[in-house]
Design a protein around this motif. Structure first.
Motif, PDB file in Angstrom:
ATOM      1  N   MET A 132     -91.854 -25.512-100.576  1.00 56.72           N
ATOM      2  CA  MET A 132     -92.456 -26.256-101.705  1.00 56.72           C
ATOM      3  C   MET A 132     -93.971 -26.038-101.723  1.00 56.72           C
ATOM      4  N   ILE A 133     -94.478 -25.784-102.916  1.00 58.47           N
ATOM      5  CA  ILE A 133     -95.934 -25.710-103.117  1.00 58.47           C
ATOM      6  C   ILE A 133     -96.303 -26.885-104.013  1.00 58.47           C
ATOM      7  N   ALA A 134     -97.125 -27.796-103.494  1.00 58.86           N
ATOM      8  CA  ALA A 134     -97.599 -28.924-104.302  1.00 58.86           C
ATOM      9  C   ALA A 134     -99.033 -28.605-104.726  1.00 58.86           C
ATOM     10  N   LEU A 135     -99.196 -28.258-105.995  1.00 61.19           N
ATOM     11  CA  LEU A 135    -100.543 -27.961-106.499  1.00 61.19           C
ATOM     12  C   LEU A 135    -101.232 -29.277-106.808  1.00 61.19           C
ATOM     13  N   ARG A 136    -102.425 -29.476-106.265  1.00 57.89           N
ATOM     14  CA  ARG A 136    -103.131 -30.719-106.596  1.00 57.89           C
ATOM     15  C   ARG A 136    -104.137 -30.445-107.724  1.00 57.89           C
ATOM     16  N   CYS A 137    -103.621 -29.834-108.769  1.00 55.73           N
ATOM     17  CA  CYS A 137    -104.421 -29.511-109.964  1.00 55.73           C
ATOM     18  C   CYS A 137    -103.448 -29.330-111.130  1.00 55.73           C
ATOM     19  N   ALA A 138    -104.006 -29.200-112.319  1.00 56.17           N
ATOM     20  CA  ALA A 138    -103.173 -29.044-113.514  1.00 56.17           C
ATOM     21  C   ALA A 138    -102.856 -27.570-113.760  1.00 56.17           C
ATOM     22  N   GLY A 139    -103.894 -26.706-113.668  1.00 53.81           N
ATOM     23  CA  GLY A 139    -103.717 -25.277-113.927  1.00 53.81           C
ATOM     24  C   GLY A 139    -102.880 -24.641-112.822  1.00 53.81           C
ATOM     25  N   ALA A 142     -92.788 -14.864-108.426  1.00 54.35           N
ATOM     26  CA  ALA A 142     -92.654 -14.605-106.982  1.00 54.35           C
ATOM     27  C   ALA A 142     -92.108 -15.849-106.282  1.00 54.35           C
ATOM     28  N   ALA A 143     -92.593 -17.033-106.682  1.00 52.38           N
ATOM     29  CA  ALA A 143     -92.109 -18.274-106.068  1.00 52.38           C
ATOM     30  C   ALA A 143     -90.620 -18.464-106.376  1.00 52.38           C
ATOM     31  N   ALA A 144     -90.232 -18.195-107.630  1.00 49.97           N
ATOM     32  CA  ALA A 144     -88.811 -18.340-107.994  1.00 49.97           C
ATOM     33  C   ALA A 144     -87.958 -17.374-107.170  1.00 49.97           C
ATOM     34  N   ALA A 145     -88.449 -16.138-107.024  1.00 49.48           N
ATOM     35  CA  ALA A 145     -87.690 -15.133-106.266  1.00 49.48           C
ATOM     36  C   ALA A 145     -87.513 -15.561-104.808  1.00 49.48           C
ATOM     37  N   GLN A 146     -88.500 -16.264-104.276  1.00 47.17           N
ATOM     38  CA  GLN A 146     -88.444 -16.694-102.860  1.00 47.17           C
ATOM     39  C   GLN A 146     -87.821 -18.097-102.728  1.00 47.17           C
ATOM     40  N   LYS A 147     -87.379 -18.650-103.855  1.00 47.81           N
ATOM     41  CA  LYS A 147     -86.787 -20.007-103.867  1.00 47.81           C
ATOM     42  C   LYS A 147     -87.770 -21.054-103.338  1.00 47.81           C
ATOM     43  N   VAL A 148     -89.029 -20.869-103.672  1.00 46.32           N
ATOM     44  CA  VAL A 148     -90.056 -21.865-103.325  1.00 46.32           C
ATOM     45  C   VAL A 148     -90.347 -22.660-104.592  1.00 46.32           C
ATOM     46  N   LYS A 149     -90.216 -23.971-104.521  1.00 46.16           N
ATOM     47  CA  LYS A 149     -90.473 -24.811-105.697  1.00 46.16           C
ATOM     48  C   LYS A 149     -91.982 -25.010-105.854  1.00 46.16           C
ATOM     49  N   VAL A 150     -92.405 -25.147-107.096  1.00 48.08           N
ATOM     50  CA  VAL A 150     -93.827 -25.375-107.381  1.00 48.08           C
ATOM     51  C   VAL A 150     -93.934 -26.603-108.284  1.00 48.08           C
ATOM     52  N   ALA A 151     -94.758 -27.549-107.878  1.00 49.75           N
ATOM     53  CA  ALA A 151     -95.026 -28.707-108.750  1.00 49.75           C
ATOM     54  C   ALA A 151     -96.535 -28.853-108.884  1.00 49.75           C
ATOM     55  N   ARG A 152     -96.956 -29.466-109.961  1.00 49.18           N
ATOM     56  CA  ARG A 152     -98.400 -29.626-110.205  1.00 49.18           C
ATOM     57  C   ARG A 152     -98.678 -31.048-110.631  1.00 49.18           C
ATOM     58  N   VAL A 153     -99.930 -31.317-110.939  1.00 50.03           N
ATOM     59  CA  VAL A 153    -100.323 -32.627-111.477  1.00 50.03           C
ATOM     60  C   VAL A 153    -100.696 -32.375-112.938  1.00 50.03           C
ATOM     61  N   PRO A 154     -99.720 -32.540-113.851  1.00 55.20           N
ATOM     62  CA  PRO A 154     -99.967 -32.096-115.223  1.00 55.20           C
ATOM     63  C   PRO A 154    -101.121 -32.825-115.902  1.00 55.20           C
ATOM     64  N   ALA A 155    -101.257 -34.116-115.586  1.00 54.18           N
ATOM     65  CA  ALA A 155    -102.365 -34.858-116.207  1.00 54.18           C
ATOM     66  C   ALA A 155    -102.871 -35.840-115.170  1.00 54.18           C
ATOM     67  N   TYR A 156    -104.170 -35.838-114.924  1.00 47.81           N
ATOM     68  CA  TYR A 156    -104.686 -36.876-114.019  1.00 47.81           C
ATOM     69  C   TYR A 156    -105.688 -37.703-114.768  1.00 47.81           C
ATOM     70  N   SER A 157    -106.835 -37.122-115.034  1.00 47.65           N
ATOM     71  CA  SER A 157    -107.684 -37.829-115.974  1.00 47.65           C
ATOM     72  C   SER A 157    -108.248 -36.803-116.924  1.00 47.65           C
ATOM     73  N   PRO A 158    -107.580 -36.602-118.067  1.00 47.62           N
ATOM     74  CA  PRO A 158    -108.160 -35.662-119.033  1.00 47.62           C
ATOM     75  C   PRO A 158    -109.542 -36.134-119.489  1.00 47.62           C
ATOM     76  N   TYR A 159    -109.780 -37.452-119.362  1.00 47.35           N
ATOM     77  CA  TYR A 159    -111.093 -37.992-119.755  1.00 47.35           C
ATOM     78  C   TYR A 159    -112.193 -37.385-118.889  1.00 47.35           C
ATOM     79  N   ALA A 160    -111.890 -37.193-117.581  1.00 43.97           N
ATOM     80  CA  ALA A 160    -112.902 -36.669-116.665  1.00 43.97           C
ATOM     81  C   ALA A 160    -113.456 -35.343-117.183  1.00 43.97           C
ATOM     82  N   VAL A 161    -112.548 -34.420-117.540  1.00 45.05           N
ATOM     83  CA  VAL A 161    -112.990 -33.075-117.953  1.00 45.05           C
ATOM     84  C   VAL A 161    -113.597 -33.121-119.359  1.00 45.05           C
TER      85      VAL A 161
END
Ligand code: NAD
Length: 331
Positions: free
Chosen positions: A71-78, A86-105
């Motif tokens: 598992m790869i836990a991305l601590r970002c949106a992008g 490549a992750a799918a081929a290796q059966k590694v799951k990827v999750a991200r933080v789709p929205a945290y504070s859009p106001y910040a950016v």
């Protein structure tokens, strides 16, 4: 579950530890960026937690998968730094933080616009030195100006709404219209009209093959002379060398950036004692009408709390074998 956290800063540690205190997630912190050279650190960790400049290319993903990471836990949106096929081929799951504070950016974006326009950075130093002269400080009213917003997702929508509050006319381009923007009086037009009519152009679309160097020599030629260009999205949306030529000719009148194409070797570290080896970045620093911040758009307390909470929730879902709400898929 032990999780190897890469590119750790003290604030990541503080917020992640707080978010995970009552969970089965145990974070193990590494200051190193995840690259082919540092991948050995991830050995035997079922999950890794990565940030924007970690190199999740096919080679690194194959290596972490071979070492037992699932598992790869991305601590970002992008997720442009992650090779999803490549992750799918290796059966590694990827999750991200789709929205945290859009106001910040979005708020940081408006901060760059105001600072470039009204020269707060210069005024701060000038007044402290007892210099109260106003020459070089002349700005313009934002009211009545046309702002082009490319990408009207969560961040672009809020940036458009704040700028609407200043009395700006907002033109937008996106592959998909946002009904809230339409309801707020944003006009969707083709890119060429945005390029031709915008006094300020701000980028909020993701970095994809289709958007790489969206701002290049040809598009810069189409811009309104003296335009203010703002990029708080991803560095490679702008061909920096072409932007430098645009700044030299005056076609670009101001350039505010929070992200840079080659930022991985520069940002997030104190390099004040070192000689910068990147000549393109160094050239940018010489322009009086360029304002650079080091990828700090996201950096508010609210955003860090949300990032740490959602990252920990993503890892908990993986641990419990639940559906990953924030999984990112290839294609
Ligand atoms: P989002 O997914 O909500 O919005 C992105 C928008 O871009 C969507 O509406 C999408 O339809 C549009 N889009 C996709 N392809 C496009 C194209 N070819 N042309 C025009 N528009 C296109 O994302 P968001 O949360 O608003 O974030 C936007 C970007 O901001 C992210 O991709 C990320 O790179 C960047 N970001 C920067 C920081 C920072 O600290 N500076 C923090 C978070 C996000």
């Amino acid at each position: 579950m032990q999780v190897a956290v890469f590119s750790t800063k003290s604030y990541d540690r503080d917020f992640l530890l707080r978010a995970s205190s009552d969970t089965e997630i145990r974070y193990d912190f590494f200051e190193e960026r995840l690259t082919a050279r540092t991948v050995v650190l991830a050995r035997d960790f079922p999950a890794v937690c990565c940030f924007v400049n970690d190199e999740l290319n096919a080679e690194v993903i194959a290596a972490i998968a071979a070492n037992g990471t699932k598992m790869i836990a991305l601590r970002c949106a992008g997720f442009n730094n992650c090779d999803l096929p490549a992750a799918a081929a290796q059966k590694v799951k990827v999750a991200r933080v789709p929205a945290y504070s859009p106001y910040a950016v979005a708020e940081h974006t408006v901060g760059l616009i105001l600072t470039l326009n009204r020269k707060f950075h210069k005024a701060y130093n000038r007044v402290r030195e007892g210099n109260f002269a106003l020459h070089g400080m002349l700005g313009f009213d934002l009211h009545g100006r046309t702002v082009g917003v490319i990408g009207t997702g969560k961040i672009g929508q809020i940036a458009a709404s704040i700028l609407k509050g200043f009395g700006c006319r907002i033109l937008a381009y996106d592959v998909q219209q946002n009904p809230e923007c339409v309801a707020n009086g944003v006009e969707y037009v083709e890119l060429d009209q945005i390029f031709a009519e915008s006094d300020i152009l701000t980028l909020h679309c993701p970095l994809l093959p289709a958007t790489k160097h969206l701002i290049n020599a040809q598009s810069i030629d189409k811009l309104k002379p003296g335009v203010m260009l703002i990029n708080t999205s991803r560095g490679a949306l702008v061909d920096t060398k072409a932007a430098i030529e645009g700044l030299k000719s005056g076609q670009i009148g101001y350039f505010g950036l929070d992200v840079y194409e080659e930022e991985a070797e520069l940002f997030f570290e104190d390099r004040s004692e070192l000689v910068i080896q990147d000549d393109v970045f160094s050239r940018l620093l010489t322009f009086p009408n360029v304002l650079i911040t080091g990828h700090q758009g996201f950096f508010t307390r609210n955003a860090l709390e949300a990032i740490s909470q959602v990252t920990t929730d993503n890892l908990q879902q993986f641990l419990q074998g639940a559906k990953l709400t924030n999984e990112v898929h290839a294609g």
